[in-house]
Design a protein around this motif. Structure first.
Motif, PDB file in Angstrom:
ATOM      1  N   ALA A  62     -11.940   7.831  34.221  1.00 53.52           N
ATOM      2  CA  ALA A  62     -13.182   7.078  34.047  1.00 53.52           C
ATOM      3  C   ALA A  62     -13.391   6.112  35.213  1.00 53.52           C
ATOM      4  CB  ALA A  62     -13.147   6.315  32.724  1.00 53.52           C
ATOM      5  N   SER A  63     -12.329   5.442  35.639  1.00 44.26           N
ATOM      6  CA  SER A  63     -12.464   4.480  36.732  1.00 44.26           C
ATOM      7  C   SER A  63     -12.788   5.168  38.050  1.00 44.26           C
ATOM      8  CB  SER A  63     -11.180   3.664  36.875  1.00 44.26           C
ATOM      9  OG  SER A  63     -10.114   4.458  37.377  1.00 44.26           O
ATOM     10  N   LEU A  67     -14.903  10.888  34.374  1.00 45.20           N
ATOM     11  CA  LEU A  67     -15.019  11.044  32.926  1.00 45.20           C
ATOM     12  C   LEU A  67     -15.982   9.991  32.393  1.00 45.20           C
ATOM     13  CD1 LEU A  67     -13.907  12.520  30.364  1.00 45.20           C
ATOM     14  CD2 LEU A  67     -12.156  10.725  30.241  1.00 45.20           C
ATOM     15  N   ASP A  68     -16.864  10.433  31.496  1.00 45.28           N
ATOM     16  CA  ASP A  68     -17.823   9.520  30.867  1.00 45.28           C
ATOM     17  C   ASP A  68     -17.085   8.386  30.154  1.00 45.28           C
ATOM     18  OD1 ASP A  68     -20.708   9.111  29.744  1.00 45.28           O
ATOM     19  OD2 ASP A  68     -19.383   9.070  27.988  1.00 45.28           O
ATOM     20  N   GLU A  69     -17.602   7.168  30.303  1.00 47.21           N
ATOM     21  CA  GLU A  69     -16.954   5.990  29.738  1.00 47.21           C
ATOM     22  C   GLU A  69     -16.822   6.084  28.219  1.00 47.21           C
ATOM     23  OE1 GLU A  69     -15.501   3.404  30.942  1.00 47.21           O
ATOM     24  OE2 GLU A  69     -16.001   3.425  33.084  1.00 47.21           O
ATOM     25  N   ALA A  70     -17.818   6.622  27.546  1.00 44.85           N
ATOM     26  CA  ALA A  70     -17.762   6.735  26.088  1.00 44.85           C
ATOM     27  C   ALA A  70     -16.648   7.689  25.659  1.00 44.85           C
ATOM     28  CB  ALA A  70     -19.106   7.214  25.547  1.00 44.85           C
ATOM     29  N   ILE A  75     -11.056   8.534  23.579  1.00 47.45           N
ATOM     30  CA  ILE A  75      -9.676   9.009  23.801  1.00 47.45           C
ATOM     31  C   ILE A  75      -8.705   7.842  23.684  1.00 47.45           C
ATOM     32  CG2 ILE A  75      -8.106   9.953  25.536  1.00 47.45           C
ATOM     33  CD1 ILE A  75     -10.514  11.607  26.591  1.00 47.45           C
ATOM     34  N   ALA A  76      -9.057   6.708  24.297  1.00 53.90           N
ATOM     35  CA  ALA A  76      -8.170   5.546  24.259  1.00 53.90           C
ATOM     36  C   ALA A  76      -7.942   5.069  22.833  1.00 53.90           C
ATOM     37  CB  ALA A  76      -8.748   4.422  25.119  1.00 53.90           C
ATOM     38  N   MET A 120     -15.974   8.894  17.240  1.00 51.62           N
ATOM     39  CA  MET A 120     -17.267   8.884  17.927  1.00 51.62           C
ATOM     40  C   MET A 120     -18.404   9.343  17.007  1.00 51.62           C
ATOM     41  SD  MET A 120     -15.792  10.509  21.494  1.00 51.62           S
ATOM     42  CE  MET A 120     -17.356  10.676  22.368  1.00 51.62           C
ATOM     43  N   GLY A 121     -18.085   9.710  15.762  1.00 54.00           N
ATOM     44  CA  GLY A 121     -19.108  10.089  14.799  1.00 54.00           C
ATOM     45  C   GLY A 121     -19.363  11.571  14.683  1.00 54.00           C
TER      46      GLY A 121
END
Length: 469
Positions: A62-63, A67-70, A75-76, A120-121
Motif C-alpha cells: 500500500a505504501s 495495493l488499495d488502502e482499503a 488485510i491488516a 469489509m462487508g
C-alpha cells in the motif's frame, strides 16, 4: 444439511463449507496430506508469524502504491485477529505437506482474505472484492513467506525455551547451595574417585545448563536474518524495487524483533544452514539434560541396595506387581525427550541436505521437527525443575558413610607418602576390608595428627598446597 460454496482454482471447482474461512487450495491440501494428524493450528506461533508477514506485505504494498488502502486495512485487521488468537482453528492443513509450504501459505492467504472480506462487508468467497493471491499474496511467494514466518516463530519459541532452561538452572543452583556442606564420594568410570560435596555436583549441573543457555542464545541470533522480498528464487520478481526494505521495516515494527534482510536473497532462499546449526544446539541441550538425568537416577538408586545418596520426590507408585516401589519417572521422561530431540536432529539434517538448486522444499518437516524439539525441551525443563529437582533431599549420613569407607581416600596421601606406598595401602585395604586410616597408622607412614588432617573429607574438596621436604 450442511451448506457449501463453490470455489475454483486452475484444477477446477471444489465445494467448500460455507462457514469455512479457508478456501479451495486449503481444501485440496486437506485431502492430499493425511500424514501426522497434526494441523497447523497446533503451532499458534507459526500462525501468528504468518499473520505478521501478511500484514507487513499488505502495508508495504500500500505504501508503494501497489495495493488499495482499503484492501490493505482489511488485510491488516484480519491479521490482527489471527495474532489475537482468533480463527486458528481454520488452519487445518497437516504440518507436513508437499510443495515447500505452499499449502500453509495458501491456508493463511485464504483465511486472511475471507476474514478481511467479512470485515469489509462482503461474503466469504467474494474474491472479486479481495483476492487471496492477487491481493493478500501480492509481491510474495511461498518461498519467502514460509521461511520468514518460520524464523519469526522459531525466535518466539526459543525465548520460551530459554526461560525454561534458566528456571531449571536456578533450581539446580539452589540445591547446590543447600547441599554445600554434604560430603560425598565422587566417582569416575562408576568407581570411587575422591571426595566432593553434593553441592559441587548440583552446582556443576547448574553451570552446564547455563553454558547451553548461552549456546541457544547464540543460535537464536542467526535466525533473525530473513529473505522477505526474495519471491520465487531470490531475484525479487514481481515486487517493487523498494519492497524488500519496506516490508522488512514493517515486520520489525509489528514483531518488535530485530529482523534484517539477508544480503543475498538468492543464497538465503536455498540455504537452510541456520536450521542445521540450531538443531545441533538443541541436540546438545538434550544430550546434556539426559546425562544429568542419568546421574540423578544413579544417585537415587536403591532405596537400600543402590547408591542412595539422594532422594527424588515420589511422584507415583512404580509397579503393578511390586508394592511400595517408586520409580524415578521424571528423569526417565526427560531421557525420552532427549532421545526424540536427537532423532529430530537427524530428520532436520537429512531434510536440509535434500535441498536442490534454488530451493529446499523440505522446510515443512524442518519446521515441524524444530517446533517439536523446542516444545518438548521446554516442557522437559519445567517438569524436571518443578516435579523433581525442587523436591530432592540429601541422605547426609549415607553420603558420609560411603566417603569414610572408600578406598578413594588414599588419593589424598599421594603428595605425602608417594604413589607406590599409596597404591600398596589401597591394595591391602581392598583385600583385608580394613580402613585406609588404620593401615597407614599401623605402618607408621604418618602420625595420627597428620592423618586426621589429611583424610578429613572437608579438606579434600578443594585445592590444598602441600609442602614436601
Amino acid at each position: 444439511m450442511k451448506e457449501y460454496r463453490t470455489e475454483h482454482d486452475s484444477l477446477g471447482e471444489v465445494l467448500v463449507p460455507a462457514d469455512a474461512y479457508y478456501g479451495v487450495q486449503t481444501h485440496r491440501a486437506m485431502d492430499n496430506f493425511h500424514i501426522t494428524g497434526i494441523p497447523l493450528s497446533q503451532y499458534p506461533r507459526l500462525i501468528n508469524a504468518l499473520a505478521y508477514v501478511k500484514r507487513a506485505a499488505a502495508e508495504a504494498n500500500a505504501s508503494l502504491g501497489l495495493l488499495d488502502e482499503a484492501k490493505a486495512r482489511g488485510i491488516a485487521r484480519a491479521c490482527e485477529d489471527l495474532v489475537s488468537g482468533r480463527l486458528h482453528d481454520q488452519f487445518v492443513v497437516d504440518v507436513i505437506q508437499g510443495g515447500a509450504g505452499t499449502s500453509a501459505n495458501m491456508n493463511a492467504n485464504e483465511v486472511i482474505c475471507n476474514r478481511a472480506l467479512e470485515l469489509m462487508g462482503y461474503a466469504k468467497g467474494e474474491y472479486e472484492h479481495l483476492h487471496p493471491l492477487n491481493d493478500v499474496n501480492m509481491s510474495q511467494s511461498t518461498n519467502d513467506v514460509y521461511p520468514s514466518a518460520l524464523n519469526i516463530a522459531i525466535i518466539l519459541e526459543l525465548r520460551e525455551l530459554m526461560d525454561a532452561m534458566n528456571h531449571l538452572r536456578k533450581a539446580f543452583a539452589g540445591k547446590g547451595g543447600e547441599f554445600c556442606d554434604v560430603i560425598k564420594m565422587g566417582r569416575t568410570q562408576l568407581q570411587d574417585a575422591v571426595p566432593m560435596t553434593l553441592g559441587q555436583e548440583f552446582s556443576a549441573w547448574a553451570v552446564t545448563i547455563g553454558e547451553d543457555l548461552q549456546r541457544v542464545g547464540e543460535a537464536e541470533g542467526l535466525v533473525y536474518e530473513i529473505n522477505m522480498g526474495a519471491t520465487a528464487i531470490g531475484t525479487g520478481l514481481n515486487s517493487h524495487p523498494d519492497y524488500v526494505r519496506t516490508v522488512t521495516e514493517k515486520l520489525v515494527e509489528h514483531t518488535t524483533l530485530n529482523l534484517k534482510s539477508s544480503p543475498d536473497l538468492v543464497e538465503a532462499t536455498q540455504d537452510t544452514g541456520v536450521y542445521v546449526q540450531l538443531s545441533g544446539v538443541l541436540k546438545r541441550v538434550a544430550v546434556k539434560l539426559s546425562k544429568i538425568c542419568n546421574d540423578l537416577r544413579l544417585l537415587s538408586s536403591g532405596p537400600r541396595c543402590g547408591l542412595g545418596e539422594i532422594n527424588l520426590p515420589p511422584m507415583q507408585p512404580g509397579s503393578s506387581i511390586m508394592p511400595g516401589k517408586v520409580n524415578p519417572v521424571i528423569p526417565e521422561v526427560v531421557n525420552q525427550v532427549a532421545f526424540a530431540v536427537i532423532g529430530q536432529d537427524v530428520t532436520i539434517s537429512m531434510a536440509c541436505e535434500a535441498g536442490q538448486l534454488e530451493l529446499n522444499v523440505m522446510e515443512p518437516v524442518i519446521g515441524h521437527s524444530l517446533f517439536q524439539s523446542m516444545n518438548m525441551l521446554r516442557r522437559a525443563c519445567l517438569t524436571l525443575a518443578d516435579k523433581c529437582v525442587s523436591g530432592i533431599t540429601a541422605n547426609r549420613d549415607r553420603c558420609r558413610e560411603l566417603v569414610e569407607n572408600s578406598i578413594g581416600l588414599v588419593t589424598a596421601l599421594n603428595p605425602h607418602i608417594g604413589y607406590e606406598k599409596s597404591a600398596e595401602i589401597a591394595k591391602e585395604a581392598m583385600a583385608s576390608g580394613r580402613s585406609v586410616y588404620d593401615i597407614v597408622l599401623e605402618r607408621g607412614y604418618l602420625s595420627r595428627e597428620e592423618l586426621e588432617d589429611i583424610l578429613k573429607p572437608e579438606n579434600m574438596v578443594s585445592p590444598r598446597y602441600v609442602c614436601r621436604s
